[in-house]
Design an enzyme around this catalytic site. Sequence first.
Site, PDB file in Angstrom:
ATOM      1  N   ASP A  91       1.056  15.613  49.378  1.00 49.29           N
ATOM      2  CA  ASP A  91       1.401  16.083  50.724  1.00 49.29           C
ATOM      3  C   ASP A  91       0.421  15.500  51.756  1.00 49.29           C
ATOM      4  O   ASP A  91      -0.794  15.470  51.519  1.00 49.29           O
ATOM      5  CB  ASP A  91       1.308  17.618  50.745  1.00 49.29           C
ATOM      6  CG  ASP A  91       1.822  18.210  52.051  1.00 49.29           C
ATOM      7  OD1 ASP A  91       2.984  17.956  52.388  1.00 49.29           O
ATOM      8  OD2 ASP A  91       1.050  18.915  52.728  1.00 49.29           O
TER       9      ASP A  91
ATOM     10  N   GLU B 136       3.303  11.146  50.343  1.00 51.10           N
ATOM     11  CA  GLU B 136       3.971  11.419  51.614  1.00 51.10           C
ATOM     12  C   GLU B 136       3.041  10.877  52.689  1.00 51.10           C
ATOM     13  O   GLU B 136       2.027  11.493  53.011  1.00 51.10           O
ATOM     14  CB  GLU B 136       4.176  12.925  51.830  1.00 51.10           C
ATOM     15  CG  GLU B 136       5.004  13.182  53.083  1.00 51.10           C
ATOM     16  CD  GLU B 136       4.564  14.361  53.943  1.00 51.10           C
ATOM     17  OE1 GLU B 136       5.373  14.829  54.751  1.00 51.10           O
ATOM     18  OE2 GLU B 136       3.408  14.807  53.836  1.00 51.10           O
TER      19      GLU B 136
HETATM   20  C1  NOJ Z   1       4.665  17.968  54.753  1.00 49.45           C
HETATM   21  C2  NOJ Z   1       5.588  18.932  54.105  1.00 49.45           C
HETATM   22  O1  NOJ Z   1       6.720  18.238  53.632  1.00 49.45           O
HETATM   23  C3  NOJ Z   1       5.911  19.983  55.145  1.00 49.45           C
HETATM   24  O2  NOJ Z   1       6.943  20.824  54.702  1.00 49.45           O
HETATM   25  C4  NOJ Z   1       4.652  20.744  55.466  1.00 49.45           C
HETATM   26  O3  NOJ Z   1       4.906  21.652  56.518  1.00 49.45           O
HETATM   27  C5  NOJ Z   1       3.542  19.807  55.903  1.00 49.45           C
HETATM   28  N1  NOJ Z   1       3.432  18.645  55.059  1.00 49.45           N
HETATM   29  C6  NOJ Z   1       2.207  20.503  55.900  1.00 49.45           C
HETATM   30  O4  NOJ Z   1       1.770  20.726  54.585  1.00 49.45           O
END
Ligand code: NOJ
Length: 565
Positions: free
Chosen positions: A220, A283
């Site tokens: 993440d 991500e």
């Molecule tokens: C990306 C995640 O996909 C999202 O859902 C989240 O709110 C943010 N990162 C913060 O962790």
Amino acid sequence: MQVTGATGSEPVHRRAAWWRDAVVYQVYIRSFADGNGDGIGDIAGLRTRLRYLADLGVDAIWVNPWYRSPMVDGGYDVADYRAIDELFGDLDDADALIADCHALGIRVIADIVPNHTSAMHRWFQDALRAAPGSPERARYWFRRGRGLEGELPPNDWRSRFGGSAWTRVNDPDGRPGEWYLHLFDAQQPDLNWENSEVRLEFEAILRFWLDRGIDGLRIDVAHGLIKDPSLPDLGERAASEELQAPPNTIDHPHWDRDELAGIYRRWRQIADEYPGDRMFVAEAWVTSSDRLARYLDDGLLHTAFNFHFLTCKWSAQEFRGAIDTTLNSHSLVGAPPTWVLANHDEPRYVTRMGRSDRIRQAEEHAQSPGVDLALGTRRARAAALLLLALPGSAYVYQGEELGLWDVEPGVGQIQDPAFARTGRTRDGCRIPLPWSGDRAPFAFSQPPVAADDVWLPQPAAWSDLTVSAQLTSQHSMLALYRAALELRRQHPALGDGTLDWCEPHRPGVLEFTRAPGFRCVVNLSGDPIELPAGANVLLSSVAVAGGLLPPDAAAWLEAQRQSPV
Ligand code: NOJ
Ligand code: CA
């Protein structure tokens, strides 16, 4: 099996690592299936539906965070990285899920959240009790405020969920004290990755899950962990940052910094110590495909989400640009691209492509009157065939294979913390899946619950889109996905490798071949187009008659006997 390497030049006579061409199904666990009748999806529910995923033909699942959490941000606020939240089950359930998946030939990717913890994490609670300058506070970004009394935030950074990225705390004596950094919600304090304790703790957490048999980890906010320790102001960029999604991350004090490579090099070493091709998928919202490929350089991560493709409008030119830059940048580092159309943060594809303005607008999320669902569905069918024909690995967000659309809950029912700060919600794409029956909650919960007891309400109109309804129709979105995934598994041209664009190029048309013997044609031109004479159609998103492919449609063809148009 003979496969082609990522550069496409040398055939590789060994079985390539599974993640080079895997189709990964994203399980947003709260909304997949509820196994204990409380209206919230969980591991027990997921386990009862694994046969569905095996029959769909996916290679792996990625499960959104399932850790102990106050659930302020759907579990992206983790209080304990080594425990499963009781909403979802416990560690025994997780172990059983991993074992069940492996028995069915499905790999499991967990979600790791290293940029921030929950404010309820023991470390942050310790930091609140500790004094400024203490080792407890050094794990996060605590700073004195500006202004005579420290009443102003330490700098002008913005939270992705709106407003300042700083919140002030009271000292243990109750007086206003330092501020702490949170690039997301105030309940998600950012960790300080300059701190060696933080690094060691996450290495141990990785091992905890790899030891349990997890096949991969989705990282993440992989582009956010390193901050310029001098915490400089953004200046003019701060104002535009709130409006821009995603922001310009070039030379930025907290996004996409080169020093991230040190963290991921170490993580890769850890994954490589384990047998069985464990993998990472980052991500990383970064400004260019070249920057993304840097995360995949030698000795770093295996794969990263390709958001450039996700953010394309319905335009052949845009898609082609994104495909070319992605293939070029990834082949330079020998990494397989990933292709993504949707996830739990973005409006669903049917909704986005059914908008009259035809552009991605997260801020216009959900049931806006401009959504033409029939148009969106046609395009989503065509896009699925494009996605699954491209070289590399593909991600399918749960419900995309059913052709679901966004449904924004009423204001009183909104769960997304981003709503309070931005007026926008991501709940529309997080509605629980419809499994069977003709009324909500469509067998989402076992034992059954009343429709109102499901955590977000499902629309009555989904009665035609339930899994069981779609299984009985050859023309459903589900039938298309199942056929495409089966062909993708069998066809030697699909998966990892390269593509060749067809010449002459027809405006508004995406047309490429992949060896041996495969051709994909996608018509975004607005007019019917001719398919190559004598083409054998393997699969198409709409019925093809008289050798013509209608607008907003795609076809997979056998390329051997094709002649140029
Ligand atoms: C990306 C995640 O996909 C999202 O859902 C989240 O709110 C943010 N990162 C913060 O962790
Ligand atoms: Ca449940």
